[in-house]
Design an enzyme around this catalytic site. Structure first.
Site, PDB file in Angstrom:
ATOM      1  N   GLU A  18       1.140  -5.517   9.690  1.00  0.00           N
ATOM      2  CA  GLU A  18       0.813  -4.313   8.932  1.00  0.00           C
ATOM      3  C   GLU A  18      -0.424  -3.676   9.565  1.00  0.00           C
ATOM      4  OE1 GLU A  18      -0.502  -3.102   4.383  1.00  0.00           O
ATOM      5  OE2 GLU A  18       0.473  -5.041   4.743  1.00  0.00           O
ATOM      6  N   ASP A  48      -8.047  -0.581  -1.760  1.00  0.00           N
ATOM      7  CA  ASP A  48      -8.671  -1.558  -0.873  1.00  0.00           C
ATOM      8  C   ASP A  48      -9.966  -2.111  -1.439  1.00  0.00           C
ATOM      9  OD1 ASP A  48      -6.686  -1.297   1.051  1.00  0.00           O
ATOM     10  OD2 ASP A  48      -7.684   0.390   2.017  1.00  0.00           O
TER      11      ASP A  48
END
Length: 258
Positions: free
Chosen positions: A52, A63
């Site tokens: 990824e 995040d």
């Protein structure tokens, strides 16, 4: 390499092995994007299932601090979506790449142009964490005649009927979000997490991979037991940035037998 991401991951699953997908931030390297191929080949040599690759964004709502800081370092190195696309065109790898991007960079670039420009690269999947399922039509028409799969993220707090709706017609794999909140919160799992993962696995016809907070050997064993594999981000990003040894952890993840 199998033509599609689904075929690649199904082959690993059929061999009785756990699927392992590390996350890296494009441009988070002392060489900036010039170091991306080096990192991809390092992981490829360790036998990972797919990789990824994150596109940095200034407001990464999903995040945690490790990946957010990696994105800021990448932006400081001058990483842009355009530069990343041009870099990906030059990278030769047998490992399928999955792009993780927020919708804004994709929108600014142009979804149709983005997909066209990646057509002859190793990119086989696309994750857009802030794109609601109801707005997937902003992207899906441009992917229709490509080998790039739009990967659904499914929260394990979601009811079974909604889960079925989210994964209907999905390709590549299903990204099962193990925790509520941002990436990197290791161990902050629901008591009934395994039950919900098993339930999702039963209704899915493509591999189910567990991510968000996965960082230990115990996590690898737990989530490989109730899903088809794991995605590890913050632990990998931190180790690569700080020069910490990560090979043994990756080898253990890659070698996991069902």
């Amino acid at each position: 390499m199998p033509k599609t991401l689904t075929e690649k991951l199904n082959a690993i699953k059929a061999a009785g092995k756990g699927i392992f997908v590390p996350y890296i931030m494009a441009g988070d390297h002392e060489k900036g994007l010039d170091g991306l191929a080096e990192t991809i080949h390092f992981l490829e040599d360790l036998g990972v299932s797919a990789i990824e690759v994150g596109i940095p964004f200034s407001d990464p709502v999903a995040d945690g601090p490790v990946i957010e800081e990696a994105g800021l370092r990448s932006l400081a190195h001058g990483t842009s979506t355009q530069a990343l696309v041009e870099t990906l065109k030059t990278i030769e790898t047998e490992i399928p790449l999955v792009i993780m991007t927020y919708f804004n960079p994709l929108f600014q670039y142009g979804v149709e142009n983005f997909v066209k420009d990646l057509a002859d690269t190793a990119v086989k999947g696309l994750i857009i964490p802030d794109l609601p399922h109801e707005h997937a039509n902003f992207v899906e028409p441009f992917l229709a005649n490509t080998d790039i799969a739009l990967i659904p993220l499914v929260s394990l707090t979601t009811g079974i009927e909604r889960q079925k709706e989210l994964i209907e017609g999905a390709e590549g794999f299903i990204y099962a979000v193990a925790i509520n909140g941002v990436t990197g919160k290791s161990g902050n799992y629901r008591a009934d997490l395994d039950k919900h993962l098993a339930q999702l696995h039963q209704v899915a016809d493509i591999p189910v991979l567990t991510g968000f907070g996965v960082s230990s050997q115990a996590d690898l064993e737990r989530f490989n037991a109730v899903s088809d594999g794991v995605i590890v981000g913050s632990k990998i990003v931190k180790a690569l940035h700080q020069g910490e040894p990560i090979q043994d952890f990756i080898k253990q993840a890659v070698a996991y037998q069902k």
